[in-house]
Scaffold this motif. Sequence first.
Motif, short mmCIF file in Angstrom:
data_model
loop_
_atom_site.label_atom_id
_atom_site.label_comp_id
_atom_site.label_asym_id
_atom_site.label_seq_id
_atom_site.Cartn_x
_atom_site.Cartn_y
_atom_site.Cartn_z
N VAL A 90 0.85 -1.19 0.00
CA VAL A 90 0.00 0.00 0.00
C VAL A 90 0.89 1.24 0.00
O VAL A 90 1.84 1.33 0.77
CB VAL A 90 -0.93 0.01 1.23
N ASN A 91 0.56 2.19 -0.86
CA ASN A 91 1.35 3.40 -1.03
C ASN A 91 0.70 4.56 -0.28
O ASN A 91 -0.39 5.00 -0.61
CB ASN A 91 1.44 3.73 -2.53
N VAL A 92 1.41 5.06 0.76
CA VAL A 92 0.90 6.17 1.56
C VAL A 92 1.96 7.28 1.59
O VAL A 92 3.15 7.00 1.62
CB VAL A 92 0.54 5.71 2.99
N THR A 93 1.52 8.52 1.56
CA THR A 93 2.46 9.63 1.55
C THR A 93 3.11 9.84 2.92
O THR A 93 2.50 9.61 3.96
CB THR A 93 1.78 10.95 1.12
N GLN A 94 4.37 10.28 2.89
CA GLN A 94 5.06 10.65 4.13
C GLN A 94 4.56 11.99 4.68
O GLN A 94 4.78 12.29 5.85
CB GLN A 94 6.57 10.77 3.87
N CYS A 95 3.92 12.77 3.83
CA CYS A 95 3.44 14.07 4.25
C CYS A 95 2.33 13.92 5.29
O CYS A 95 1.50 13.02 5.19
CB CYS A 95 2.90 14.87 3.07
N ILE A 96 2.31 14.80 6.29
CA ILE A 96 1.25 14.75 7.29
C ILE A 96 -0.10 15.00 6.65
O ILE A 96 -1.10 14.35 6.98
CB ILE A 96 1.53 15.78 8.40
N ASN A 97 -0.16 15.93 5.71
CA ASN A 97 -1.40 16.24 5.02
C ASN A 97 -1.20 15.97 3.54
O ASN A 97 -0.24 16.43 2.93
CB ASN A 97 -1.77 17.72 5.24
N GLY A 98 -2.11 15.18 2.95
CA GLY A 98 -1.99 14.91 1.52
C GLY A 98 -2.56 13.56 1.14
O GLY A 98 -3.09 12.82 1.97
N THR A 99 -2.43 13.22 -0.15
CA THR A 99 -3.02 12.00 -0.69
C THR A 99 -2.07 11.31 -1.64
O THR A 99 -1.15 11.91 -2.18
CB THR A 99 -4.33 12.32 -1.45
N VAL A 100 -2.34 10.01 -1.84
CA VAL A 100 -1.74 9.25 -2.93
C VAL A 100 -2.91 8.78 -3.79
O VAL A 100 -3.69 7.92 -3.38
CB VAL A 100 -0.93 8.04 -2.41
#
Length: 358
Positions: free
Chosen positions: A297-307
């Motif tokens: 599963v691909n999840v962003t390292q950014c606190i706020n945001g989307t993949v």
Amino acid sequence: MVQTKRVLAIYTGGTFGMLKNEKGVLVPQKDIEKVIRRLPQLHDNEYWTQSLSKSDKKEYLAIPDGKDTDLKVLYKIYEYEELKDSSDFTTDDWLRMARDIKKFYHDYDGFVVLHGTDTTAYGASVLSFMLESVGKTVVLTGAQVPIFQPRSDGLNNFLCSILIAATQHIPEVTVFFGCKLFRGTRVKKVSNTRIYAFDSPNYPPLLEAKVSLEVDPKMLIHPPGSVPDECRLHDKLSTKVYVLKVAPTITPELIRAVLKGMDGVVLETYGNGNIPIKRKEIYKEIERAVKNNVLVVNVTQCINGTVLGKPFYETGLLLLECGVVPAFDMTAEAALAKLSYVLTKTELSYAQKVEVQT
């Protein structure tokens, strides 16, 4: 006669009930109820003496009367035999919490779990998936400063959580901290020094504790009366899951070592879901794992945001094309919890698990 509501408070450990030991470090303390009974904001001893002390409800504590409700809110503390720092929590601990909520479900009107803050986001996410259907409010809370100390935030966190569990019909797993109630699958710990330790980066809070408890009905998944008063529990979790963070120094050997023996991995990628694509050997290790039915599963390292399911960049597109699942706006904690839950759905094929995970 005044109507009463009953809440079960499950005390599992964490900073909330810690004292310093002989080495000067904080450790969980037993018999937290004795401390709470001495706090007038958390226990109406006069009411207890007059109405409960000689009844079959003498084990309960009573919230003092206030402006938030005309009900009399009673609660019982269920303290675990082994209290833990939340850094020590494993899937077995969350399985126990979920099973206890199921076990006592029909005896109480709501539930509060006193949980250590370090893994609250994981615990709230896991419980949200395990409790597939719950018709009562479940609130996780804790403290940055122990209840034994004069500046403890635990008092207000616990008081508000008990009131919310008793008086607000929010049939899901939530987290209350600071002055806000968050959805369990949306929360992250964002500070280890501030009293407002948690946030919900991609979703607004469900409730804010101002001079009154103000619910935002637009944020609720389930309108009042739309959920049956039942508790359906899926009490299995896979432990063959992990979070792998992409960094400039990542190597194919590291990826291979992490993916080996795993059934699922959350890949924390850059920005919109990107990895260093010029290094083909890294991509090939991920591709090989997916071909071997490892759910990635691909999840962003950014606190706020989307993949997103439609990547902006070539690096993200290649991951999507090889079968890596985009997490959209899920937190890494929620993505890991969902993986742990979905992978134990033995009735589903790999392709169906991929579909459920998105």
